[in-house]
Each structure stands twice: as structure tokens, then as C-alpha cells.
Design an enzyme around this catalytic site. Structure first.
Site, short mmCIF file in Angstrom:
data_model
loop_
_atom_site.label_atom_id
_atom_site.label_comp_id
_atom_site.label_asym_id
_atom_site.label_seq_id
_atom_site.Cartn_x
_atom_site.Cartn_y
_atom_site.Cartn_z
N ARG A 109 -6.82 -51.47 -30.62
CA ARG A 109 -6.73 -52.91 -30.85
C ARG A 109 -7.19 -53.74 -29.66
NH1 ARG A 109 -2.36 -50.77 -33.50
NH2 ARG A 109 -2.15 -51.35 -35.71
N ILE A 167 -0.68 -41.64 -33.12
CA ILE A 167 -1.13 -40.60 -34.06
C ILE A 167 -1.68 -39.40 -33.33
CG2 ILE A 167 -1.58 -42.28 -35.90
CD1 ILE A 167 -4.56 -42.18 -35.13
N HIS A 188 2.99 -43.97 -38.20
CA HIS A 188 1.60 -44.15 -38.65
C HIS A 188 0.88 -42.82 -38.84
CE1 HIS A 188 1.85 -48.42 -36.72
NE2 HIS A 188 2.43 -48.35 -37.91
N SER A 204 2.56 -53.63 -28.36
CA SER A 204 2.43 -55.09 -28.35
C SER A 204 3.46 -55.74 -29.25
CB SER A 204 1.02 -55.48 -28.82
OG SER A 204 0.77 -54.95 -30.11
N ASN A 224 5.71 -52.87 -20.94
CA ASN A 224 4.37 -53.13 -21.47
C ASN A 224 3.62 -53.99 -20.45
OD1 ASN A 224 2.67 -52.71 -23.88
ND2 ASN A 224 2.61 -54.94 -23.96
N ASP A 233 2.37 -50.83 -15.12
CA ASP A 233 1.80 -49.61 -15.69
C ASP A 233 2.90 -48.65 -16.12
OD1 ASP A 233 -0.70 -47.70 -15.85
OD2 ASP A 233 0.86 -46.59 -14.75
#
Length: 253
Positions: free
Chosen positions: A41, A108, A126, A201, A225, A242
């Protein structure tokens, strides 16, 4: 509260981990970038360069199925070369110590399993891109079989058992979320005392609802994040650094 710096965040997180009885991590793409898996993304990511193929399109069109598998094979070397990063290894250490019963992930890539989590203890919202399934009967197929058939026939294969399309075992846009995994994630979120949202996110729903669900059940919420999220204001601790640096100190704990 937002940690003032990296060390402040690590110290506060360490205290919360030590005090917690049941920790549930919820991981997104950010935990895997250190391992070499791109965040699809982000600017320049796969989905900014290629329009996602929706599930209905995959089912209806042979051309769409062929393109979906061409894209997956193009990423094969990237997925095959990936190894668990410091974030994965830190969570696996807490799992082995009995602090974490299972991990909920949007990823995934199978890296939580590779880091030491039992397959049954990785809740994949997912799906998983390291193998394939028939969308009709659910038969599992290995990627080597799919690729051999693709090369031999010049087209994405159908299931020999029921003639329905074979698809990477991921959840595509427009495809229903897996009921069992959603139920297990709900139970975990509602029965922990520390919920760690790591590298997400928190914009993809319904998965993004789990941190709020945990908070509503009186768990402490930590968000790790690089970028701010819409849920930072409800978290007990936010660390904008990080992930590998934040969690690296917990790898051996």
C-alpha cells in the site's frame, strides 16, 4: 501517550510486557519490511503500480486469473528469500515464554510460522500466499504444482477435483473474510490484558477494529508504527520508530 524517544518507548513497553499476563500481537505489513517483503500500500508499492484484481473478476475471467498468477510468480523470489525480522523473532520469544497465546496478522507471508509460532497459533485474517486453494472444494495445492500447470497449459489451472479455479490462499478485495479466523481474533482481543498493534496503518476494516475491541475490553493498547494512525489517541502507548529497533531488545527475553 506518545513515547518521547526510542529508549523511552522501549522502557515503557518493557514494563507493560513484564506486567501483562496475556499479550496479543496484531501485525501488519510494517513488521515484514525488514524481512524484505514490500508494503503493497505504500507509495511505489505493488498496488500503486498495478490495479488490484478483485475476487469477482478473478472468478469471472480467465485473463484475470492468468494475470493474478503472473503477478504472484513475479514475487516468488522475494517471498522465498524472506526471513523473520527482529519483530517476528521478538514475538516468537514471548510466545515461547508463554506470554503470547497466538498472533493475529494481516500479513500473508508465513513469517510468523517461520519464526517459531505453531501454525494453529497464527490467525491469518488475509490468508497465506505460500500455497493455493481451490475456491470451490477447498483442496490445497502447492505453488510448484500451479506454476508447472501454468507453464504447461499457458493458463492458470482449474482444480482437477471439481473444475473450479485455483487461487493463492489469500483474501482478495471483495472476498469474504474467513469466519473462523475472525471469531478467533475476536476472542483473543476480548481476553487479553495487553494488545500490541505492530506495523499496521489501522485503516483496513474490519481488521482495524480489533485494537479498539481490546481496548473496550479493558486491555492496555500499544501501537508501534512509523507513521501516525487514527487510533493513536486511544492508545496507552504509541511508539513511532522502526519496529526492528523497538522490538529487537526483546528477542532474547
Amino acid at each position: 501517550m506518545i513515547a518521547s524517544d526510542l529508549q523511552d518507548g522501549v522502557n515503557r513497553l518493557g514494563d507493560m510486557i513484564a506486567a501483562a499476563r496475556v499479550i496479543v500481537p496484531f501485525t501488519g505489513a510494517g513488521i515484514s519490511t525488514e524481512a524484505g517483503i514490500p508494503d503493497f500500500r505504500s507509495p511505489g508499492g505493488l498496488w500503486t503500480r498495478n490495479r488490484p484484481i478483485h475476487f469477482e473478476e478473478f472468478v469471472a475471467s480467465q485473463d484475470a486469473r492468468d494475470e493474478a498468477w503472473r503477478r504472484r510468480f513475479a514475487m516468488q523470489d522475494t517471498f522465498a528469500a524472506a526471513r523473520p525480522g527482529r519483530g517476528h523473532r521478538a514475538l516468537a520469544a514471548l510466545y515461547r515464554a508463554g506470554k503470547i497465546p497466538a498472533v493475529i496478522t494481516q500479513n500473508i507471508d508465513n513469517l510468523h510460522q517461520d519464526s517459531g509460532f505453531a501454525g494453529d497459533h497464527v490467525i491469518e485474517l488475509h490468508g497465506n500466499t505460500t500455497y493455493a486453494r481451490c475456491i470451490g472444494c477447498g483442496q490445497r495445492y502447492e505453488l510448484d504444482w500451479v506454476q508447472q500447470r501454468f507453464i504447461a497449459d499457458g493458463a492458470a489451472p482449474d482444480c482437477p477435483a471439481c473444475a473450479e479455479p485455483v487461487k493463492a490462499a489469500t483474501v482478495s478485495f471483495g472476498q469474504a473474510m474467513p469466519e473462523n479466523e475472525m471469531q478467533r481474533a475476536t476472542e483473543l482481543a476480548q481476553h487479553c490484558d495487553l494488545f500490541l498493534a505492530i506495523g499496521s496503518s489501522l485503516v483496513v476494516w474490519p481488521a482495524a477494529g480489533f485494537p479498539l475491541m481490546a481496548k473496550q475490553a479493558d486491555a492496555r493498547l500499544v501501537i508501534i508504527n512509523r507513521e501516525p494512525t487514527d487510533q493513536d489517541d486511544v492508545a496507552d502507548l504509541v511508539i513511532h520508530h522502526d519496529i526492528g529497533e523497538v522490538l529487537g531488545s526483546f528477542v532474547r527475553n
